[in-house]
Motif scaffolding. Structure first.
Motif, PDB file in Angstrom:
ATOM      1  N   ARG A   1     155.292  -1.887   6.760  1.00 64.63           N
ATOM      2  CA  ARG A   1     154.216  -0.666   6.371  1.00 64.63           C
ATOM      3  C   ARG A   1     153.428  -1.742   6.072  1.00 64.63           C
ATOM      4  NH1 ARG A   1     154.579   1.722   1.610  1.00 64.63           N
ATOM      5  NH2 ARG A   1     154.323   3.100   1.855  1.00 64.63           N
ATOM      6  N   LYS A   2     151.873  -1.759   6.243  1.00 65.46           N
ATOM      7  CA  LYS A   2     150.972  -2.247   5.973  1.00 65.46           C
ATOM      8  C   LYS A   2     149.528  -1.519   6.237  1.00 65.46           C
ATOM      9  CE  LYS A   2     151.578  -6.105   9.556  1.00 65.46           C
ATOM     10  NZ  LYS A   2     152.970  -5.700  10.250  1.00 65.46           N
ATOM     11  N   ILE A   3     148.931  -2.011   5.178  1.00 63.57           N
ATOM     12  CA  ILE A   3     147.388  -1.186   4.834  1.00 63.57           C
ATOM     13  C   ILE A   3     145.968  -1.619   5.805  1.00 63.57           C
ATOM     14  CG2 ILE A   3     145.573   0.284   3.114  1.00 63.57           C
ATOM     15  CD1 ILE A   3     147.893  -0.651   1.461  1.00 63.57           C
TER      16      ILE A   3
ATOM     17  N   PRO B   1     146.065   7.902  -4.639  1.00 61.48           N
ATOM     18  CA  PRO B   1     146.037   6.624  -5.425  1.00 61.48           C
ATOM     19  C   PRO B   1     147.761   6.437  -5.415  1.00 61.48           C
ATOM     20  CG  PRO B   1     145.204   8.471  -7.002  1.00 61.48           C
ATOM     21  CD  PRO B   1     144.839   8.217  -5.603  1.00 61.48           C
ATOM     22  N   ASP B   2     148.622   7.846  -5.017  1.00 59.00           N
ATOM     23  CA  ASP B   2     150.089   7.103  -5.467  1.00 59.00           C
ATOM     24  C   ASP B   2     150.213   6.929  -4.142  1.00 59.00           C
ATOM     25  OD1 ASP B   2     150.249   8.824  -7.920  1.00 59.00           O
ATOM     26  OD2 ASP B   2     150.389  10.619  -7.097  1.00 59.00           O
ATOM     27  N   TRP B   3     149.742   6.907  -3.059  1.00 58.45           N
ATOM     28  CA  TRP B   3     150.036   6.398  -2.330  1.00 58.45           C
ATOM     29  C   TRP B   3     149.807   4.542  -1.479  1.00 58.45           C
ATOM     30  CZ3 TRP B   3     146.555   3.384   1.462  1.00 58.45           C
ATOM     31  CH2 TRP B   3     146.949   2.728   2.180  1.00 58.45           C
ATOM     32  N   PHE B   4     148.702   4.515  -2.702  1.00 59.59           N
ATOM     33  CA  PHE B   4     148.394   3.227  -2.662  1.00 59.59           C
ATOM     34  C   PHE B   4     149.803   2.437  -4.076  1.00 59.59           C
ATOM     35  CE2 PHE B   4     146.390  -0.471  -4.411  1.00 59.59           C
ATOM     36  CZ  PHE B   4     145.764  -1.463  -3.474  1.00 59.59           C
ATOM     37  N   ARG B   5     149.839   2.732  -4.430  1.00 60.26           N
ATOM     38  CA  ARG B   5     151.048   2.624  -5.293  1.00 60.26           C
ATOM     39  C   ARG B   5     152.173   2.488  -5.045  1.00 60.26           C
ATOM     40  NH1 ARG B   5     150.532   1.428 -10.473  1.00 60.26           N
ATOM     41  NH2 ARG B   5     148.024   1.792 -11.447  1.00 60.26           N
ATOM     42  N   SER B   6     152.742   3.342  -3.559  1.00 59.34           N
ATOM     43  CA  SER B   6     153.555   3.030  -3.182  1.00 59.34           C
ATOM     44  C   SER B   6     154.329   1.509  -2.557  1.00 59.34           C
ATOM     45  CB  SER B   6     153.919   4.205  -2.172  1.00 59.34           C
ATOM     46  OG  SER B   6     153.218   3.914  -0.645  1.00 59.34           O
ATOM     47  N   PHE B   7     152.852   0.856  -2.393  1.00 54.83           N
ATOM     48  CA  PHE B   7     153.079  -0.605  -1.875  1.00 54.83           C
ATOM     49  C   PHE B   7     153.067  -1.176  -3.462  1.00 54.83           C
ATOM     50  CE2 PHE B   7     151.532   1.955   1.406  1.00 54.83           C
ATOM     51  CZ  PHE B   7     151.089   0.897   2.209  1.00 54.83           C
TER      52      PHE B   7
ATOM     53  N   THR C   1     150.919  -4.865 -10.364  1.00 54.30           N
ATOM     54  CA  THR C   1     149.675  -5.164  -9.467  1.00 54.30           C
ATOM     55  C   THR C   1     149.835  -4.188  -7.786  1.00 54.30           C
ATOM     56  OG1 THR C   1     149.408  -7.276  -9.544  1.00 54.30           O
ATOM     57  CG2 THR C   1     148.661  -7.123  -7.900  1.00 54.30           C
ATOM     58  N   PRO C   2     149.754  -3.363  -7.845  1.00 51.50           N
ATOM     59  CA  PRO C   2     150.673  -1.946  -6.525  1.00 51.50           C
ATOM     60  C   PRO C   2     149.625  -2.490  -5.303  1.00 51.50           C
ATOM     61  CG  PRO C   2     149.731  -0.734  -8.061  1.00 51.50           C
ATOM     62  CD  PRO C   2     148.822  -2.273  -8.908  1.00 51.50           C
ATOM     63  N   GLY C   3     149.683  -2.406  -4.305  1.00 53.13           N
ATOM     64  CA  GLY C   3     149.124  -2.243  -2.700  1.00 53.13           C
ATOM     65  C   GLY C   3     149.798  -3.494  -2.058  1.00 53.13           C
TER      66      GLY C   3
ATOM     67  N   LEU D   1     152.379  -6.671  -2.833  1.00 54.29           N
ATOM     68  CA  LEU D   1     152.610  -7.546  -3.599  1.00 54.29           C
ATOM     69  C   LEU D   1     153.400  -7.185  -4.480  1.00 54.29           C
ATOM     70  CD1 LEU D   1     149.170  -6.797  -4.363  1.00 54.29           C
ATOM     71  CD2 LEU D   1     150.499  -9.376  -4.595  1.00 54.29           C
ATOM     72  N   GLY D   2     154.502  -8.538  -4.862  1.00 54.68           N
ATOM     73  CA  GLY D   2     155.173  -8.914  -5.665  1.00 54.68           C
ATOM     74  C   GLY D   2     156.983  -9.614  -5.354  1.00 54.68           C
TER      75      GLY D   2
END
Ligand SMILES: Cc1cc2nc3c(=O)[nH]c(=O)nc-3n(C[C@H](O)[C@H](O)[C@H](O)COP(=O)(O)O)c2cc1C
Length: 311
Positions: free
Chosen positions: A6-8, A223-229, A234-236, A256-257
């Motif tokens: 999964r990439k952005i 924002p919820d989509w971004f927080r799925s990473f 530190t989302p994304g 991240l993480g």
């Protein structure tokens, strides 16, 4: 197992034309933001948890909010693509892959804070990035209004050019010597340290290229989509450049993480035969070299040079 699927920012093949960018959803966020109250845009960024990718991890919406609420009559925004950290190639990679998303993020920031001019700052020696940005800017300026106030700044080689106050000095035509006060106090063309004066303190917002590149995706997908990473704190995703004594030197977008061990072992294929982890330079501004002993999981800890084990 590291999930690299999964990439952005680096999703798909490189984006080499505005038509391709549009076909992938590009410019939708900018169009949306133009119809929105800037405070609602800030609220989306706040909920997304986007933090700066330039080193300090400061929440992006707070910086933008400060500029939006400033009573100053002139404001500026800058994209920091001066990348000079040893072993770091992430912003250059990102610009080569897709200059449009960084420009769209800069335009959104400019619109939200009400900037006079938006400066996109890279080093003059970054030839492929310069070419990609010039091409994208020409297309955007020909076909849209998005880049009407964007100027490309081709700066010097110095490492300090990447420091945000040094960056402002360069935009004003000086050497990259950092100022004392932050950009929201001594902005651009406000006469700081003998520089050109036109207006008052003219606060400026400086954001890293990767930070800005995320903005359009967050506005478009929520924002919820971004927080799925990433992680709750530190989302994304973030772009990692891994080099040195590893099996495979790579630039990769990862959630991240992850631990350093997961990155070294899982992404870079582990250490080269006969090499041990002695230290890791994490490439964050002003950080000291981190002794791997404190950071690695068991398998790599066993690989450490025995002389470092007791430190
Ligand atoms: C010595 C030094 C060098 C820096 N180099 C860079 C750089 O090359 N690129 C960058 O984006 N930020 C760099 N920074 C951080 C910037 O000053 C600034 O905090 C950052 O661009 C803010 O963007 P962000 O909020 O999107 O992270 C550097 C900071 C210091 C102290």
């Amino acid at each position: 197992m590291v999930n690299e699927a999964r990439k952005i920012l680096l999703d798909g093949p490189p984006v080499t034309s505005l038509d391709e960018y549009r076909a992938r959803g590009g410019l939708q966020a900018y169009e949306k933001v133009k119809e929105m109250d800037p405070r609602d845009v800030l609220d989306i960024l706040r909920k997304s948890g986007l933090r700066g990718r330039g080193g300090a991890g400061f929440p992006t919406y707070i910086k933008w909010q400060g500029l939006l609420e400033s009573p100053a009559s002139r404001k500026f925004i800058c994209a920091n693509g001066a990348e000079g950290e040893p072993g770091t190639f992430k912003d250059r990679w990102l610009i080569r892959h897709n200059p449009y998303q960084a420009l769209e993020g800069l335009a959104i920031g400019s619109h939200v804070i009400g900037a006079d001019t938006a400066f996109f700052c890279i080093k003059a020696k970054f030839e492929p990035e310069k070419a990609a940005l010039q091409r994208a800017l020409a297309e955007l300026q020909r076909e849209t209004t998005l880049a009407d106030n964007i100027e490309l700044v081709l700066g010097p080689d110095e490492y300090l050019y990447g420091e945000e106050k040094g960056l402002l000095e360069v935009i004003e035509g000086g050497p990259p010597a950092p100022r004392v006060y932050p950009p929201y106090i001594h902005g651009l063309f406000g006469g700081a340290y003998g520089g050109p004066r036109d207006g008052d303190n003219n606060p400026a917002n400086v954001n890293n290229v990767e930070t800005l590149s995320h903005v359009g995706h967050i506005i478009r997908n929520g924002p919820d989509w971004f927080r799925s990473f990433g992680t709750p704190d530190t989302p994304g995703t973030m772009i990692f450049a891994i080099s040195g004594d590893v099996q495979t030197e790579v630039v990769r977008e990862l959630p991240l993480g992850l631990t350093l061990r997961e990155i070294i072992d899982g992404v870079a294929g582990g250490m080269r035969p006969g090499r041990r982890v002695k230290a890791i330079f994490p490439g964050v501004a002003l950080s000291v070299t981190i002794l791997a002993f404190n950071l690695l999981g068991d398998s790599l800890r066993d690989e450490l040079d025995p002389r470092l084990r007791n430190l």
